[in-house]
Design an enzyme around this catalytic site. Structure first.
Site: not given
Length: 290
Positions: A103, A138, A170, A199, A220
């Site tokens: 597994r 992420k 940012k 950004e 962005d």
């Protein structure tokens, strides 16, 4: 150097992932595997859908942690594209160890192959352009290096690994510093040797970032007309293409090709590592089908 090594993953990182995962799964002992005779047996790893193979170092480490003498014969290389029904590897070892490692070894292979497969799909979508696909931070907790490795296997590139290896200014950082120029000055003073990414949300901010000097500018959520104008500004005098442009923020797959054709250098996509649907794999005792 093996093909696996060329994708670059520290052995210690693999061992740490595997040690934690096996401890989580086996705990004080596999009470079901203890019912089996501790005899020699064979098994094979079957891929049940089209995929990009990724995770061999973790798979091997899982099985060797429980049976150092296990023999694993891979029929495919890391990064190979395979079709459903492909036998990826055969194993020969102790029956109890094979089923105890099953597994955990599959969890790594399924997750990392999923990341590599999705990345390859996005890389294919921009093939023939100068645009490169990047990941983000992420990632699944504890699997940052593993998933970023899988992105490389799938043909993508890595953005910063964490908060320590790139300065990324940012909106909130710029506001707190009093503007882009001031934020860049502080960043250069504190971390002069690190890459600096800024950004921006408007064309005026883009010009300010280019004037201040940085490693890359992240545009962005620009619409297409604004994005094309951003590319023109960055490519023409006085900037002359010295600073690459990256697109980020809600990038739709169907629009990816058009974004690349606008001339941006990078597109970063959180979904490569965040929206993971495991590739369907099985480890079966016995010899593979003829």
């Amino acid at each position: 150097m093996s093909r696996d090594d060329r994708f670059g993953i520290p052995h210690a990182a693999v061992e740490a992932n595997v040690s934690a995962a096996l401890a989580e799964d086996i705990g004080s002992g596999d009470v079901t595997a203890a019912l089996l005779p501790d005899a020699a047996d064979v098994a094979y790893l079957l891929c049940k859908e089209d995929a990009v193979v990724c995770g061999r170092p973790w798979f091997d480490a899982c099985h060797r942690a429980l049976d150092p003498d296990v023999r694993i014969d891979w029929r495919v290389d890391e990064g190979d594209r395979v079709v459903a029904g492909t036998v990826l590897a055969t194993l020969a070892g102790r029956a109890r160890a094979l089923v105890s490692a099953e597994r955990t070894s599959l969890n790594f292979m399924q997750t990392l192959s999923a990341t590599a497969t999705v990345t390859a799909r996005h890389a294919d979508a921009v093939a023939g352009t100068a645009t490169r696909i990047l990941d983000t931070r992420k990632t699944l907790p504890g699997l940052r290096l593993a998933q970023k490795y899988a992105v490389r296997v799938g043909g993508g590139g890595n953005h910063r690994i964490g908060l320590y290896d790139t300065v990324m200014l940012k909106e909130n950082h710029v506001r707190a510093a009093g503007g882009i120029a001031a934020a860049v000055e502080r960043a250069r003073a504190q971390s002069p040797d690190l890459p600096l990414v800024i950004e921006v949300e408007t064309l005026d901010e883009l010009r300010a970032a280019l004037d201040a000097g940085c490693t890359r500018v992240l545009i962005d959520d620009f619409d297409r007309d604004t994005r094309r104008e951003a590319v023109r500004i960055a490519r023409d005098a006085p900037y002359a293409g010295r600073v690459p442009l990256e697109v980020s923020g809600s990038v739709d797959f169907d629009a990816l090709r058009a974004i690349a054709e606008d001339g941006v250098d990078y597109v970063s996509i959180g979904g490569l590592t965040k929206h993971v649907r495991a590739i369907d794999l099985s480890l079966k005792l016995g010899p593979p089908p003829a």
